[in-house]
Design a protein around this motif. Structure first.
Motif, mmCIF file in Angstrom:
data_model
loop_
_atom_site.group_PDB
_atom_site.id
_atom_site.type_symbol
_atom_site.label_atom_id
_atom_site.label_comp_id
_atom_site.label_asym_id
_atom_site.label_seq_id
_atom_site.Cartn_x
_atom_site.Cartn_y
_atom_site.Cartn_z
ATOM 1 N N GLU A 21 -4.140 -10.623 7.131
ATOM 2 C CA GLU A 21 -5.413 -10.748 7.759
ATOM 3 C C GLU A 21 -6.232 -10.768 6.897
ATOM 4 O OE1 GLU A 21 -6.604 -11.071 10.855
ATOM 5 O OE2 GLU A 21 -4.779 -10.767 12.134
ATOM 6 N N HIS A 22 -7.028 -11.794 6.727
ATOM 7 C CA HIS A 22 -8.367 -11.902 5.676
ATOM 8 C C HIS A 22 -9.570 -12.300 6.093
ATOM 9 C CE1 HIS A 22 -10.030 -12.065 1.724
ATOM 10 N NE2 HIS A 22 -10.046 -13.585 1.710
ATOM 11 N N PRO A 23 -9.972 -11.616 7.069
ATOM 12 C CA PRO A 23 -11.528 -11.937 7.939
ATOM 13 C C PRO A 23 -12.650 -12.086 6.858
ATOM 14 C CG PRO A 23 -11.191 -9.912 8.194
ATOM 15 C CD PRO A 23 -9.922 -10.278 7.325
ATOM 16 N N ARG A 24 -12.828 -11.743 5.656
ATOM 17 C CA ARG A 24 -14.025 -11.567 4.909
ATOM 18 C C ARG A 24 -13.597 -11.730 3.378
ATOM 19 N NH1 ARG A 24 -16.677 -7.718 1.704
ATOM 20 N NH2 ARG A 24 -15.121 -6.325 2.238
ATOM 21 N N SER A 25 -14.017 -13.071 3.022
ATOM 22 C CA SER A 25 -14.097 -13.647 1.707
ATOM 23 C C SER A 25 -14.948 -13.099 0.724
ATOM 24 C CB SER A 25 -14.002 -15.024 1.554
ATOM 25 O OG SER A 25 -13.476 -15.633 0.375
ATOM 26 N N THR A 26 -14.519 -12.743 -0.482
ATOM 27 C CA THR A 26 -15.589 -12.424 -1.460
ATOM 28 C C THR A 26 -15.462 -13.379 -2.748
ATOM 29 O OG1 THR A 26 -13.937 -10.838 -2.888
ATOM 30 C CG2 THR A 26 -15.392 -10.002 -1.016
ATOM 31 N N GLY A 27 -14.931 -14.366 -2.337
ATOM 32 C CA GLY A 27 -14.694 -15.701 -3.484
ATOM 33 C C GLY A 27 -13.264 -15.863 -3.357
ATOM 34 N N ASP A 28 -12.950 -16.028 -4.707
ATOM 35 C CA ASP A 28 -11.516 -16.517 -4.840
ATOM 36 C C ASP A 28 -10.596 -15.323 -4.678
ATOM 37 O OD1 ASP A 28 -9.096 -17.812 -5.865
ATOM 38 O OD2 ASP A 28 -9.669 -17.839 -8.023
ATOM 39 N N ASN A 29 -10.031 -15.149 -3.425
ATOM 40 C CA ASN A 29 -9.487 -14.219 -3.120
ATOM 41 C C ASN A 29 -7.790 -14.487 -3.087
ATOM 42 O OD1 ASN A 29 -11.878 -13.166 -0.912
ATOM 43 N ND2 ASN A 29 -11.628 -12.283 -2.783
ATOM 44 N N MET A 30 -7.111 -13.446 -3.445
ATOM 45 C CA MET A 30 -5.370 -13.674 -3.271
ATOM 46 C C MET A 30 -4.752 -12.635 -3.135
ATOM 47 S SD MET A 30 -4.706 -14.942 -7.286
ATOM 48 C CE MET A 30 -6.215 -15.716 -7.546
ATOM 49 N N ILE A 31 -3.408 -12.807 -2.557
ATOM 50 C CA ILE A 31 -2.749 -11.511 -2.606
ATOM 51 C C ILE A 31 -1.203 -12.024 -2.959
ATOM 52 C CG2 ILE A 31 -2.108 -12.148 0.031
ATOM 53 C CD1 ILE A 31 -1.596 -9.081 0.490
ATOM 54 N N PHE A 32 -0.611 -11.188 -3.564
ATOM 55 C CA PHE A 32 0.760 -11.401 -4.167
ATOM 56 C C PHE A 32 1.704 -10.623 -3.348
ATOM 57 C CE2 PHE A 32 -2.157 -12.248 -7.765
ATOM 58 C CZ PHE A 32 -1.708 -13.420 -8.226
ATOM 59 N N VAL A 33 2.810 -11.261 -3.069
ATOM 60 C CA VAL A 33 3.745 -10.515 -2.001
ATOM 61 C C VAL A 33 5.142 -10.649 -2.564
ATOM 62 C CG1 VAL A 33 5.019 -10.991 0.020
ATOM 63 C CG2 VAL A 33 2.519 -11.320 0.202
ATOM 64 N N ASP A 34 5.770 -9.581 -2.917
ATOM 65 C CA ASP A 34 6.949 -9.499 -3.512
ATOM 66 C C ASP A 34 8.141 -8.358 -2.812
ATOM 67 O OD1 ASP A 34 9.121 -9.566 -5.511
ATOM 68 O OD2 ASP A 34 7.846 -8.302 -6.927
ATOM 69 N N VAL A 35 9.237 -8.452 -2.734
ATOM 70 C CA VAL A 35 10.231 -7.805 -2.107
ATOM 71 C C VAL A 35 9.937 -7.107 -0.629
ATOM 72 C CG1 VAL A 35 11.638 -5.688 -2.770
ATOM 73 C CG2 VAL A 35 10.628 -7.000 -4.639
ATOM 74 N N ILE A 36 10.193 -8.148 0.268
ATOM 75 C CA ILE A 36 10.282 -7.684 1.556
ATOM 76 C C ILE A 36 11.854 -7.598 1.895
ATOM 77 C CG2 ILE A 36 9.872 -8.359 4.094
ATOM 78 C CD1 ILE A 36 7.430 -9.971 2.720
ATOM 79 N N ALA A 37 12.270 -6.403 2.511
ATOM 80 C CA ALA A 37 13.583 -5.951 2.718
ATOM 81 C C ALA A 37 13.691 -5.465 4.073
ATOM 82 C CB ALA A 37 14.049 -5.241 1.656
ATOM 83 N N LEU A 38 15.165 -5.991 4.567
ATOM 84 C CA LEU A 38 15.285 -5.416 5.955
ATOM 85 C C LEU A 38 16.573 -4.416 5.624
ATOM 86 C CD1 LEU A 38 15.156 -5.489 8.951
ATOM 87 C CD2 LEU A 38 16.829 -7.390 8.826
ATOM 88 N N TYR A 39 16.512 -3.219 5.886
ATOM 89 C CA TYR A 39 17.493 -2.121 5.803
ATOM 90 C C TYR A 39 18.245 -1.505 7.315
ATOM 91 C CZ TYR A 39 15.482 -1.642 1.475
ATOM 92 O OH TYR A 39 14.678 -1.996 0.205
ATOM 93 N N PRO A 40 19.586 -1.340 7.162
ATOM 94 C CA PRO A 40 20.122 -0.675 8.284
ATOM 95 C C PRO A 40 19.417 0.766 8.474
ATOM 96 C CG PRO A 40 21.987 -1.778 7.070
ATOM 97 C CD PRO A 40 20.535 -1.775 6.225
ATOM 98 N N ASP A 41 19.346 0.920 9.607
ATOM 99 C CA ASP A 41 18.480 2.392 9.965
ATOM 100 C C ASP A 41 19.297 3.005 11.002
ATOM 101 O OD1 ASP A 41 16.938 4.547 10.220
ATOM 102 O OD2 ASP A 41 15.288 3.643 9.427
ATOM 103 N N ALA A 42 20.140 3.861 10.980
ATOM 104 C CA ALA A 42 20.817 4.466 12.166
ATOM 105 C C ALA A 42 20.018 5.514 12.873
ATOM 106 C CB ALA A 42 22.023 5.334 11.775
ATOM 107 N N ALA A 43 18.875 6.061 12.111
ATOM 108 C CA ALA A 43 17.667 6.734 13.256
ATOM 109 C C ALA A 43 16.905 6.162 14.047
ATOM 110 C CB ALA A 43 16.906 7.508 11.901
ATOM 111 N N VAL A 44 17.088 4.864 14.111
ATOM 112 C CA VAL A 44 16.166 4.020 15.220
ATOM 113 C C VAL A 44 16.472 4.454 16.354
ATOM 114 C CG1 VAL A 44 15.587 1.947 16.096
ATOM 115 C CG2 VAL A 44 15.789 2.199 13.438
ATOM 116 N N PRO A 45 15.480 5.077 17.268
ATOM 117 C CA PRO A 45 16.195 5.302 18.799
ATOM 118 C C PRO A 45 16.263 3.959 19.506
ATOM 119 C CG PRO A 45 13.704 5.583 18.393
ATOM 120 C CD PRO A 45 14.282 5.131 17.056
ATOM 121 N N VAL A 46 17.051 4.111 20.641
ATOM 122 C CA VAL A 46 17.438 3.130 21.591
ATOM 123 C C VAL A 46 16.233 2.700 22.395
ATOM 124 C CG1 VAL A 46 18.902 2.338 23.431
ATOM 125 C CG2 VAL A 46 19.850 3.841 21.628
ATOM 126 N N ALA A 47 15.954 1.539 22.380
ATOM 127 C CA ALA A 47 14.904 0.832 23.050
ATOM 128 C C ALA A 47 14.675 1.379 24.450
ATOM 129 C CB ALA A 47 14.658 -0.740 22.964
#
Length: 162
Positions: free
Chosen positions: A122-148
């Motif tokens: 979400e980028h609702p307010r600009s201050t000029g030349d704005n950017m975001i760098f995105v790196d290393v998004i991962a998905l891991y098994p997690d046995a601690a996740v409760p049942v929905a």
């Protein structure tokens, strides 16, 4: 993209963890946008999505959030998507242990053989030349996740106090 205008650029300057990074940039504009990937998983297993690096040039003008669709859908507005906390402000690294810094991890149990991981900006307010760098998004098994809860078919597990 959900709204506004921006450019997506493969940044070949290299990421902090090797390889390229994604640069999302807007020169004077605002936007709500993101990326997603679908991952083959084990049905019924718990998973945790995590991002190591989401570095904006003006941190107070960027909200960053991860989501998982346990059904594998590609619509970020679907009620099936389980969203983690939105983080605004300082914090280039977004997966610190509890109490040590920002953490926007999110967890869910797979309903089928595929889940979708979303990264929303979400980028609702600009201050000029704005950017975001995105790196290393991962998905891991997690046995601690409760049942929905079968009535809601999804949940959010707060990370505070874990």
């Amino acid at each position: 993209m959900l709204g506004g205008e921006l450019e997506f650029v493969r940044d070949s300057h290299g990421s902090c963890f090797g390889g390229d990074a994604l640069r999302m940039r807007s020169d004077g504009g605002t936007f709500t946008a993101g990326i997603y990937t679908q991952v083959e998983v084990t049905p019924g297993a718990g998973y945790r999505a995590s991002i190591s690096w989401g570095a904006p040039t003006e941190p107070d003008t960027f909200g960053r959030q991860l989501g998982i669709d346990p059904n594998g859908g590609t619509d970020p507005t679907s009620p099936a998507v389980v969203w983690g906390p939105m983080h605004w402000g300082a914090g280039r690294i977004l997966n610190y242990p509890p109490g040590e810094g920002p953490n926007i991890d999110v967890v869910a149990r797979a309903h089928g053989s595929r889940v979708t991981v979303f990264f929303l900006v979400e980028h609702p307010r600009s201050t000029g030349d704005n950017m975001i760098f995105v790196d290393v998004i991962a998905l891991y098994p997690d046995a601690a996740v409760p049942v929905a809860d079968p009535l809601t078919e999804h949940f959010f597990l707060p990370l505070i106090g874990m």
